[in-house]
Scaffold this active site. Structure first.
Site, short mmCIF file in Angstrom:
data_model
loop_
_atom_site.label_atom_id
_atom_site.label_comp_id
_atom_site.label_asym_id
_atom_site.label_seq_id
_atom_site.Cartn_x
_atom_site.Cartn_y
_atom_site.Cartn_z
N CYS A 1 0.89 -1.28 0.03
CA CYS A 1 -0.14 0.09 -0.08
C CYS A 1 0.81 1.29 0.04
O CYS A 1 1.87 1.50 0.92
CB CYS A 1 -0.76 -0.01 1.31
SG CYS A 1 -1.77 1.58 1.53
N CYS B 1 0.19 3.70 2.78
CA CYS B 1 0.52 3.26 4.17
C CYS B 1 2.17 3.32 4.15
O CYS B 1 2.37 3.75 5.56
CB CYS B 1 0.12 1.65 4.27
SG CYS B 1 -1.41 1.21 3.94
#
Length: 150
Positions: free
Chosen positions: A68, A71
């Site tokens: 991600c 993230c």
């Protein structure tokens, strides 16, 4: 003076600490490592459960995955937030790829998502990447709100 239960980020043993001693860099009674490192701790689903249910400190969780992009962008901000919020709040990270059952159980639909747990229950959740100042501000406002409703 009150005692608090604090779960060690290294060996996951529950420690009893005087609340006045939180800022004095306490060590774990079992593994003798620092209970507060200023760094978020990566937890498995089992370790997550132990920290949430046994620690009497609020626990701020970053649900993330290595693939991600947002993230990965938020990771340094979450680390900076840990330096500002500890020892009043424990910051942990849960990789939703490794703890898929936990993500499903908690209904984590998007990542990154941060969730604040107090007394073993989730009191607030926020999806999306945030900067360090926003994470700290959000956590403090949610803790204030949780304290007034408790």
């Amino acid at each position: 003076m009150s005692q608090l239960h604090v779960v060690c980020p290294h060996c996951h043993t529950t420690n009893r600490i005087q609340s006045a001693d939180l800022a004095k860099a306490p060590d774990c009674g079992s593994c003798h490592q620092a209970l507060f490192t200023g760094q978020p701790v990566n937890l498995s689903a089992t370790e997550f459960e132990r920290h949430i249910t046994r620690s009497q400190l609020p626990v701020l969780v970053d649900f993330w995955a290595p693939w991600c992009g947002p993230c990965r962008m938020m990771a340094p901000a979450f680390e900076q937030a840990a330096q500002q919020l500890e020892p009043r709040v424990q910051l942990v990270k849960v990789n939703t790829d490794e703890a898929q059952g936990l993500g499903a159980q908690l209904n984590i639909r998007s990542i990154p998502t941060i969730a604040l747990f107090v007394g073993g229950r989730e009191v607030a959740r926020q999806a999306g990447a945030m900067g360090a100042a926003d994470i700290v501000r959000w956590a403090q406002s949610q803790l204030s709100r949780a304290a007034t409703t408790a």
